[in-house]
Design an enzyme around this catalytic site. Structure first.
Site, PDB file in Angstrom:
ATOM      1  N   ASP A 226       6.675   1.350   1.790  1.00 18.15           N
ATOM      2  CA  ASP A 226       6.401   0.370   0.728  1.00 18.15           C
ATOM      3  C   ASP A 226       7.237   0.698  -0.512  1.00 18.15           C
ATOM      4  O   ASP A 226       7.751  -0.198  -1.188  1.00 18.15           O
ATOM      5  CB  ASP A 226       4.935   0.404   0.317  1.00 18.15           C
TER       6      ASP A 226
ATOM      7  N   PHE B  34      -0.815  -0.578  12.457  1.00 15.77           N
ATOM      8  CA  PHE B  34      -1.761  -0.075  11.452  1.00 15.77           C
ATOM      9  C   PHE B  34      -2.285  -1.179  10.517  1.00 15.77           C
ATOM     10  O   PHE B  34      -3.496  -1.311  10.337  1.00 15.77           O
ATOM     11  CB  PHE B  34      -1.090   1.027  10.629  1.00 15.77           C
ATOM     12  N   ASN B  35      -1.412  -1.941   9.874  1.00 21.83           N
ATOM     13  CA  ASN B  35      -1.854  -2.910   8.868  1.00 21.83           C
ATOM     14  C   ASN B  35      -2.835  -3.925   9.450  1.00 21.83           C
ATOM     15  O   ASN B  35      -3.792  -4.325   8.800  1.00 21.83           O
ATOM     16  CB  ASN B  35      -0.656  -3.643   8.261  1.00 21.83           C
TER      17      ASN B  35
ATOM     18  N   ASP C 158       0.849  -1.200   0.000  1.00 24.26           N
ATOM     19  CA  ASP C 158       0.000   0.000   0.000  1.00 24.26           C
ATOM     20  C   ASP C 158       0.885   1.251   0.000  1.00 24.26           C
ATOM     21  O   ASP C 158       0.862   2.063   0.922  1.00 24.26           O
ATOM     22  CB  ASP C 158      -0.959   0.013   1.209  1.00 24.26           C
TER      23      ASP C 158
ATOM     24  N   HIS D  72       9.679   0.634   7.720  1.00 23.48           N
ATOM     25  CA  HIS D  72       9.144  -0.688   8.084  1.00 23.48           C
ATOM     26  C   HIS D  72       9.259  -1.728   6.963  1.00 23.48           C
ATOM     27  O   HIS D  72       9.852  -2.781   7.136  1.00 23.48           O
ATOM     28  CB  HIS D  72       7.642  -0.574   8.437  1.00 23.48           C
ATOM     29  N   ASP D  73       8.659  -1.438   5.816  1.00 20.91           N
ATOM     30  CA  ASP D  73       8.349  -2.495   4.841  1.00 20.91           C
ATOM     31  C   ASP D  73       9.540  -3.206   4.205  1.00 20.91           C
ATOM     32  O   ASP D  73       9.487  -4.431   4.009  1.00 20.91           O
ATOM     33  CB  ASP D  73       7.424  -1.917   3.756  1.00 20.91           C
TER      34      ASP D  73
ATOM     35  N   THR E 183       2.849  -5.973   2.770  1.00 15.68           N
ATOM     36  CA  THR E 183       3.293  -4.811   3.560  1.00 15.68           C
ATOM     37  C   THR E 183       2.161  -3.799   3.756  1.00 15.68           C
ATOM     38  O   THR E 183       2.413  -2.632   4.051  1.00 15.68           O
ATOM     39  CB  THR E 183       4.497  -4.115   2.891  1.00 15.68           C
TER      40      THR E 183
ATOM     41  N   ASN F  23      -2.560   2.743   3.449  1.00 13.23           N
ATOM     42  CA  ASN F  23      -2.046   4.090   3.754  1.00 13.23           C
ATOM     43  C   ASN F  23      -2.931   5.170   3.142  1.00 13.23           C
ATOM     44  O   ASN F  23      -3.022   6.279   3.664  1.00 13.23           O
ATOM     45  CB  ASN F  23      -0.613   4.235   3.242  1.00 13.23           C
TER      46      ASN F  23
HETATM   47  O1  RIB Z   1       2.548   0.306  10.663  1.00 10.65           O
HETATM   48  C1  RIB Z   1       3.404   0.485   9.580  1.00 10.65           C
HETATM   49  C2  RIB Z   1       2.838  -0.164   8.357  1.00 10.65           C
HETATM   50  O2  RIB Z   1       1.579   0.433   8.023  1.00 10.65           O
HETATM   51  C3  RIB Z   1       3.722   0.037   7.112  1.00 10.65           C
HETATM   52  O3  RIB Z   1       3.525  -1.024   6.229  1.00 10.65           O
HETATM   53  C4  RIB Z   1       3.167   1.305   6.529  1.00 10.65           C
HETATM   54  O4  RIB Z   1       3.447   1.410   5.127  1.00 10.65           O
HETATM   55  C5  RIB Z   1       1.688   1.106   6.758  1.00 10.65           C
HETATM   56  O5  RIB Z   1       1.188   0.284   5.718  1.00 10.65           O
HETATM   57 CA    CA Z   2       2.818  -0.520   3.949  1.00 14.29          CA
END
Ligand code: RIB
Ligand code: CA
Length: 317
Positions: free
Chosen positions: A14, A165-166, A9, A239-240, A124, A38
């Site tokens: 990403d 979040f994801n 996303d 993160h990703d 991701t 996102n």
């Molecule tokens: O919490 C971080 C994740 O949520 C990452 O993958 C960021 O791109 C969002 O998708």
């Molecule tokens: Ca992401």
């Protein structure tokens, strides 16, 4: 080579995951699939096409996926990624159109056409597409080599006190994905909050002196500002791409076996990944990432940006 499907996303981190996957010879990106996360899925998909164009890639197919979570209302991370979902950069024009097939059908087709144990699914973003694919075609569960998820946390959260979040966006989909008996590696916040893009990292990217390096610095500048203002980070956690680094060299991302369950019924605990680190973990089909080799991780990222910077648009589509 690790052939993968990258379900994402984009999203700033990403975008770096796409660069690392395309720019490292150990990874073969068979397809990119997009999911609302996102930002709304149309913006996410346009961002994916634009990042591929910035990477001079006109051969990787992009399939648009779920616009909404399975059960929950759409929730986006505009405070972090901006109103385009990829704030801070002007994207180049796409080098190809999105495919007509949807992401879920494409995941099922590509996995069923591949040899057993050949493909790895990297996710991701929210897990909506992955959950739908596993429900529509259960045979992908034993056919895939592994599912690697950026999401969740052994403890804590970033979208609530206890949810990342994801997973928060689509907890029902996450529960489906973690409950299926395929090998799942969770690359959660405990790991990704070690992947901080420091000034030294930015200096290495600046030293490349390429257009893609400059594009990446613009992305990181926006990401740095929102992560500082919204989450109080001195440096932004990328993160990703940690999921991709794990596939390139598992010694860069250490993991332990542990059962993972997803809370989707709770009001306060919605989207929490409950990681059971007690003794019986050895039998788990899930692993969780714990320690990152920061220097070697970002060396891979910088190297991939350098490799892509010197690649002209692919001749074939
Ligand atoms: O919490 C971080 C994740 O949520 C990452 O993958 C960021 O791109 C969002 O998708
Ligand atoms: Ca992401």
């Amino acid at each position: 080579m690790r052939p993968i499907i990258l379900d994402c996303d984009p999203g700033h981190d990403d975008a770096v995951a796409i660069m690392l996957a395309l720019g490292n010879p150990a990874i073969d990106v068979r397809a990119i699939t997009t999911v609302g996360g996102n930002h709304v899925v149309d913006k996410i998909t346009a961002n994916a096409l634009g990042v591929l164009a910035a990477c001079h890639d006109s051969s990787t197919p992009v399939y648009k996926g779920a616009a909404k979570p399975l059960m929950r209302p759409v929730e986006v991370a505009e405070t972090i990624h901006g109103e385009t979902g990829l704030g801070g950069v002007d994207l180049p024009s796409p080098l190809r159109e999105i495919e007509t097939d949807n992401a879920v059908s494409a995941i099922i087709r590509l996995v069923m056409e591949s040899n057993p144990g050949e493909l790895t699914l990297v996710a991701t973003g929210p897990l909506t597409n992955i959950a739908l694919a596993a429900r529509v075609e259960p045979r992908i569960v034993e056919r895939l080599r592994e599912v690697v998820v950026m999401g969740g946390a052994i403890s804590g959260g970033n979208w609530s006190a206890c949810a990342e979040f994801n997973i928060h966006v689509d907890p029902e989909a996450a529960a489906i994905v973690f409950d299926e008996p395929w090998p799942v590696t969770m690359v959660g916040l405990d790991l990704t909050h070690q992947a901080l893009a420091t000034a030294q990292v930015e200096e290495k990217i600046r030293a490349l002196d390429t257009a893609l390096g400059s594009f990446t610095l613009d992305l990181l500048a926006f990401f740095r500002e929102t992560y500082r203002d919204v989450e109080g980070f001195d440096d932004p956690p990328v993160h990703d791409p940690c999921t991709i680094a794990y596939l390139i060299d598992p010694t860069i991302v250490e993991t332990i076996p542990a059962p993972v369950s997803v809370e989707w019924r709770g009001e306060l605990t919605r989207g929490m990944t409950v990681v059971d680190r007690r003794a019986q973990a050895a039998q788990a089909h899930t692993r969780v990432a714990t320690r990152l080799d920061h220097e070697r991780f970002f060396d891979l990222v910088v190297e991939a940006i350098s490799t892509l910077s010197h690649r002209k648009d692919n001749a074939h589509v």
